[in-house]
Design a protein around this motif. Structure first.
Motif, PDB file in Angstrom:
ATOM      1  N   UNK A 188     -36.195  17.400 -22.676  1.00  0.00           N
ATOM      2  CA  UNK A 188     -34.814  17.817 -22.413  1.00  0.00           C
ATOM      3  C   UNK A 188     -33.833  16.813 -23.015  1.00  0.00           C
ATOM      4  N   UNK A 189     -34.162  15.516 -22.901  1.00  0.00           N
ATOM      5  CA  UNK A 189     -33.273  14.489 -23.446  1.00  0.00           C
ATOM      6  C   UNK A 189     -33.194  14.618 -24.965  1.00  0.00           C
ATOM      7  N   UNK A 190     -34.346  14.881 -25.562  1.00  0.00           N
ATOM      8  CA  UNK A 190     -34.388  14.976 -27.023  1.00  0.00           C
ATOM      9  C   UNK A 190     -33.562  16.173 -27.495  1.00  0.00           C
ATOM     10  N   UNK A 191     -33.796  17.313 -26.848  1.00  0.00           N
ATOM     11  CA  UNK A 191     -33.043  18.515 -27.236  1.00  0.00           C
ATOM     12  C   UNK A 191     -31.547  18.285 -27.089  1.00  0.00           C
ATOM     13  N   UNK A 192     -31.158  17.676 -25.964  1.00  0.00           N
ATOM     14  CA  UNK A 192     -29.729  17.465 -25.708  1.00  0.00           C
ATOM     15  C   UNK A 192     -29.133  16.471 -26.708  1.00  0.00           C
ATOM     16  N   UNK A 193     -29.920  15.471 -27.085  1.00  0.00           N
ATOM     17  CA  UNK A 193     -29.401  14.469 -28.014  1.00  0.00           C
ATOM     18  C   UNK A 193     -29.247  15.049 -29.424  1.00  0.00           C
ATOM     19  N   UNK A 194     -30.131  15.923 -29.782  1.00  0.00           N
ATOM     20  CA  UNK A 194     -30.065  16.519 -31.124  1.00  0.00           C
ATOM     21  C   UNK A 194     -28.873  17.458 -31.269  1.00  0.00           C
ATOM     22  N   UNK A 195     -28.632  18.249 -30.228  1.00  0.00           N
ATOM     23  CA  UNK A 195     -27.576  19.267 -30.321  1.00  0.00           C
ATOM     24  C   UNK A 195     -27.075  19.542 -28.907  1.00  0.00           C
ATOM     25  N   UNK A 196     -26.078  18.739 -28.502  1.00  0.00           N
ATOM     26  CA  UNK A 196     -25.610  18.802 -27.117  1.00  0.00           C
ATOM     27  C   UNK A 196     -25.131  20.200 -26.718  1.00  0.00           C
ATOM     28  N   UNK A 197     -24.298  20.792 -27.559  1.00  0.00           N
ATOM     29  CA  UNK A 197     -23.756  22.102 -27.194  1.00  0.00           C
ATOM     30  C   UNK A 197     -24.837  23.180 -27.246  1.00  0.00           C
ATOM     31  N   UNK A 198     -25.716  23.053 -28.220  1.00  0.00           N
ATOM     32  CA  UNK A 198     -26.831  24.004 -28.316  1.00  0.00           C
ATOM     33  C   UNK A 198     -27.716  23.920 -27.078  1.00  0.00           C
ATOM     34  N   UNK A 199     -27.889  22.679 -26.622  1.00  0.00           N
ATOM     35  CA  UNK A 199     -28.684  22.461 -25.409  1.00  0.00           C
ATOM     36  C   UNK A 199     -28.057  23.192 -24.223  1.00  0.00           C
ATOM     37  N   UNK A 200     -26.731  23.016 -24.049  1.00  0.00           N
ATOM     38  CA  UNK A 200     -26.075  23.660 -22.901  1.00  0.00           C
ATOM     39  C   UNK A 200     -26.053  25.181 -23.041  1.00  0.00           C
ATOM     40  N   UNK A 201     -25.936  25.657 -24.279  1.00  0.00           N
ATOM     41  CA  UNK A 201     -25.971  27.114 -24.478  1.00  0.00           C
ATOM     42  C   UNK A 201     -27.338  27.656 -24.054  1.00  0.00           C
ATOM     43  N   UNK A 202     -28.394  26.932 -24.428  1.00  0.00           N
ATOM     44  CA  UNK A 202     -29.745  27.366 -24.037  1.00  0.00           C
ATOM     45  C   UNK A 202     -29.901  27.346 -22.520  1.00  0.00           C
ATOM     46  N   UNK A 203     -29.422  26.249 -21.914  1.00  0.00           N
ATOM     47  CA  UNK A 203     -29.569  26.151 -20.457  1.00  0.00           C
ATOM     48  C   UNK A 203     -28.784  27.256 -19.759  1.00  0.00           C
ATOM     49  N   UNK A 204     -27.598  27.567 -20.306  1.00  0.00           N
ATOM     50  CA  UNK A 204     -26.746  28.603 -19.702  1.00  0.00           C
ATOM     51  C   UNK A 204     -27.480  29.938 -19.669  1.00  0.00           C
ATOM     52  N   UNK A 205     -28.180  30.231 -20.760  1.00  0.00           N
ATOM     53  CA  UNK A 205     -28.884  31.528 -20.823  1.00  0.00           C
ATOM     54  C   UNK A 205     -30.174  31.487 -20.008  1.00  0.00           C
ATOM     55  N   UNK A 244     -31.963   1.191  -6.176  1.00  0.00           N
ATOM     56  CA  UNK A 244     -30.549   0.856  -6.177  1.00  0.00           C
ATOM     57  C   UNK A 244     -29.767   1.347  -7.380  1.00  0.00           C
ATOM     58  N   UNK A 245     -30.454   1.895  -8.357  1.00  0.00           N
ATOM     59  CA  UNK A 245     -29.735   2.313  -9.565  1.00  0.00           C
ATOM     60  C   UNK A 245     -29.891   3.807  -9.801  1.00  0.00           C
ATOM     61  N   UNK A 246     -28.779   4.462 -10.177  1.00  0.00           N
ATOM     62  CA  UNK A 246     -28.846   5.892 -10.526  1.00  0.00           C
ATOM     63  C   UNK A 246     -29.340   6.045 -11.967  1.00  0.00           C
ATOM     64  N   UNK A 247     -29.294   4.955 -12.694  1.00  0.00           N
ATOM     65  CA  UNK A 247     -29.969   4.801 -13.992  1.00  0.00           C
ATOM     66  C   UNK A 247     -29.400   5.508 -15.222  1.00  0.00           C
ATOM     67  N   UNK A 248     -29.732   6.769 -15.412  1.00  0.00           N
ATOM     68  CA  UNK A 248     -29.448   7.385 -16.716  1.00  0.00           C
ATOM     69  C   UNK A 248     -28.679   8.686 -16.584  1.00  0.00           C
ATOM     70  N   UNK A 249     -27.834   8.991 -17.580  1.00  0.00           N
ATOM     71  CA  UNK A 249     -27.150  10.285 -17.535  1.00  0.00           C
ATOM     72  C   UNK A 249     -28.155  11.437 -17.588  1.00  0.00           C
ATOM     73  N   UNK A 250     -27.838  12.531 -16.927  1.00  0.00           N
ATOM     74  CA  UNK A 250     -28.738  13.679 -16.995  1.00  0.00           C
ATOM     75  C   UNK A 250     -28.644  14.252 -18.415  1.00  0.00           C
ATOM     76  N   UNK A 251     -29.663  14.952 -18.871  1.00  0.00           N
ATOM     77  CA  UNK A 251     -29.647  15.467 -20.239  1.00  0.00           C
ATOM     78  C   UNK A 251     -28.373  16.270 -20.517  1.00  0.00           C
ATOM     79  N   UNK A 252     -27.758  16.021 -21.660  1.00  0.00           N
ATOM     80  CA  UNK A 252     -26.555  16.757 -22.038  1.00  0.00           C
ATOM     81  C   UNK A 252     -25.262  16.125 -21.571  1.00  0.00           C
TER      82      UNK A 252
END
Ligand code: PRX
Length: 660
Positions: free
Chosen positions: A34-51, A450-458
């Motif tokens: 998921x991180x890789x997909x989101x990093x390659x094409x953030x908007x494409x990632x969200x469009x895929x998740x939306x559908x 104690x740490x929330x660590x990393x942004x969620x994908x996208x």
């Protein structure tokens, strides 16, 4: 930087890190990918998740329109119905018999709704609301306890395109009145009362007072019978839910609403006295909600039992009670009562009873349970738990480890322990962000206490310095969000200028969250609390200015300054320093009078733990109150650098009064 920032230097380095077990990773719904997909094409990632996560009536034609930044439009051209996605489609898919909600009230008072039953109820409520003249775009104020009707009301609004504005049942009549007025709500849905620690506790009187004093937008008050206590009644205005909703037709066709149609307004505290009505819209909000609810909690809707302990009056209750779990077709528990009634094992009894597998709660609750002692949870079978979430305030590593060691390894009431503790996910987000923004993925991330660590994908977050430059690993600064995100707020109700000023003017082209943060040596993000005048008490957001305004509105008070002082259990506690205008006439205790006054004006959650009557407040030459020094006093510390005070003797005078 404000005083809260000094905690940056105290933060110890955390060496512990817990990789997911092979067994957990093998069955996890979310992968590294998921991180890789989101990093390659953030908007494409969200469009895929939306559908993937929603069923759209009309597909969208553009993923993001940022041409009018900072006003975002996501999934442009798409049409979608939130209630259809949370209900009907699961029934259509053959899951109508799956339990949607296990409701638990006082011991013995329980109800369960399957998806088919809940769909029916929401359709009836939608028809009932329409028959009361509520239609798309109208606002509905919701002032209800944690009962199924709260969720039904929110979804019925969403179904017909009405905008719900839920007001936490602990807020006062005044607070409710100002929210009804600001949103110009047409309908108020409430209950006669609720149950609190085994006793009936009224709600309707606050609504009566609010509606009597409001500007006149309200046509009807719909009242759920909950505790059966007598209530005052105004014919023509008040209606019983039981007279209106069950009689309405269970047939109702959900129409798709524009992706940018407002779903709800939720008021939250800001740095000024007036609460902000945070606006969320339908498409983007639901997409990020459903996606994060699935990924962060590793949701398997067929088998999991999810329990988020937040009240629907807060954003956590919106996103991870009403919307996320139902859109994902999960089974969840809703609990009306408190953790210690009738006994301190109540939560664990509920976990055991329903086989809760995912628990989502706040650090304050975890610290409270720590104080009560591990023998209590150890006495229950918590073996069903497989993911543990935290939200609302920074979780200290000790509480994180206790959550993991005590709750996360419990494999039975006879002291059996799991070999692999359940993963802990600390989730950072806000009313404004609508959904998780920083959180580990339980099957992927090696978690760190104690740490929330990393942004969620996208999602792209960063920590920046005063000038907006990204800080290096190991350094601290301000938390920002670099790119627009689907569940972002779309504005502040009735005040778009305030939206721009509050969030988008501090740094250029970045959303300023109001939180201090640090990147550790591994680049993981640690949240360090607010850097503005917002306090966080038990995970509830309160404004110092709002409480100060309430205090000075009392004729006894000439000036007031409010600070949040560190508290071991509640994170912060409210302390007020007041200069009196006059003494109370009847010789009453002024401190108690003022505490009661704040509770009446805002709500019991805002009641100061301590009020100190002082002769002066510490001010700079330009008249700014130095809250930092007052915080030192409230926390019982030696007072810090006070050389910029206009009058150097003030702190000694204050210390003197506090001592007395
Ligand atoms: O300071 C952060 C804190 O809660 C604030 C947002 O409050 P609210 O809008 O009421 O939403 C609370 C529930 C999402 C943030 O600005 N906060 C929230 N989650 C965390 C947190 N602080 C540290 N760690 C968290 N996980």
């Amino acid at each position: 930087m404000s005083d809260k920032h000094s905690t940056l230097d105290n933060l110890s380095h955390e060496d512990r890190s817990f990789a997911p077990s092979a067994a957990f990773a093998a069955q996890a719904v979310a992968h590294e990918d998921l991180y890789r997909r989101a990093a390659e094409d953030r908007l494409g990632y969200w469009a895929d998740r939306a559908r993937e996560v929603l069923t759209w009536d009309t597909d969208f034609t553009q993923t993001l329109d940022w041409s009018e930044a900072p006003v975002a439009k996501w999934f442009v051209g798409g049409k979608v119905n939130a209630a259809y996605n949370a209900l009907d489609r699961h029934v259509e898919a053959g899951n109508g018999d799956r339990v949607a909600i296990h409701f638990e009230g006082e011991p013995g008072d329980t109800r369960s709704y399957t998806y088919a039953q809940l769909t029916d109820e929401v359709k009836r409520a939608a028809n009932a609301f329409e028959s009361l003249g509520v239609s798309t775009g109208d606002r509905v104020a919701v002032y209800l306890p944690m009962i199924p009707e709260a969720v039904i009301t929110m979804l019925a609004c969403a179904r017909i395109g009405a905008i719900h504005s839920v007001v936490f049942g602990g807020f006062s009549a005044d607070a409710l009145r100002s929210r009804i007025d600001d949103a110009e709500a047409k309908l108020v849905v409430t209950a006669d009362g609720t149950w609190r620690r085994g006793k009936p506790s009224p709600l309707k009187p606050a609504v009566d007072e609010a509606v009597a004093n409001c500007a006149g937008s309200v046509d009807n008050v719909l009242v759920v019978k909950r505790n059966g206590e007598d209530v005052a009644w105004t014919d023509g205005l008040d209606l019983w839910w039981d007279d209106v909703v069950p009689a309405a037709s269970p047939e109702h066709t959900a129409e798709g609403h524009d992706a940018e149609h407002p779903l709800f307004v939720l008021y939250t505290s800001g740095t000024t006295g007036k609460p902000k009505g945070i606006i969320h819209t339908t498409g983007g909000y639901l997409v990020q909600n459903a996606a994060t609810h699935r990924d962060t909690f590793d949701l398997h809707p067929e088998t999991d039992v999810f329990w988020c302990t937040a009240d629907i009056g807060w954003v956590t209750g919106h996103s991870y009670v009403t919307y996320g779990p139902l859109v994902n077709g999960a089974t969840q528990v809703i609990y009306e009562g408190t953790p210690d009634t009738p006994h301190q094992g109540r939560w664990w009894e509920i976990v055991e009873k329903y086989g809760v597998s995912i628990l989502y709660t706040a650090p304050t609750a975890i610290r409270t349970m720590m104080k009560w002692g591990r023998e209590i949870p150890d006495g229950y079978d918590l073996s069903s738990l497989r993911v543990l979430g935290s939200v609302g305030e920074p979780i200290n590593p000790e509480a994180w480890m206790w959550y993991r060691d005590v709750i996360g390894t419990n494999a039975g009431k006879n002291g059996e322990r799991k070999d692999e503790p359940t993963p802990i996910v600390d989730t950072w987000w806000q009313t404004e962000t609508g959904a998780h923004m920083i959180a580990p993925l339980p099957g992927v991330t090696a978690t760190k206490p104690g740490s929330a660590q990393v942004p969620v994908p996208g999602i792209t977050v960063d920590v920046v310095d005063e000038n907006g430059a990204s800080v290096a690993d190991g350094e601290g600064g301000y938390l920002v969000i670099r790119d627009p995100w689907p569940a972002m707020l779309r504005g502040i109700w009735g005040d778009m200028d305030r939206y721009r000023d509050t969030y988008w003017s501090r740094f250029e082209d970045m959303y300023f969250a109001g939180d201090g943060a640090k990147k550790d040596e591994d680049g993981d993000i640690w949240l360090l609390g607010r850097v503005d005048d917002v306090m966080n008490v038990s995970g509830h957001r309160l404004s110092t200015t709002e409480i100060e305004s309430s205090l000075v509105a009392n004729s006894l008070v000439a000036e007031a300054a409010v600070v949040g002082a560190k508290d071991e259990t509640t994170g912060e506690a409210v302390y007020a320093f007041v200069i009196l205008q006059r003494e109370p006439e009847g010789g009453e205790d002024v401190v108690e009078l003022l505490r009661a006054h704040v509770a009446k004006e805002i709500g019991a959650i805002a009641k100061p733990r301590g009020i100190f009557v002082v002769p002066e407040l510490p001010k700079t030459r330009s008249g700014k109150i130095m809250r930092r020094l007052l915080k030192d006093v409230a926390e019982g510390r030696e007072v810090g650098d006070s050389t910029t005070l206009a009058d150097a003797t003030v702190m000694a005078q204050i210390a003197d009064s506090v001592r007395r």
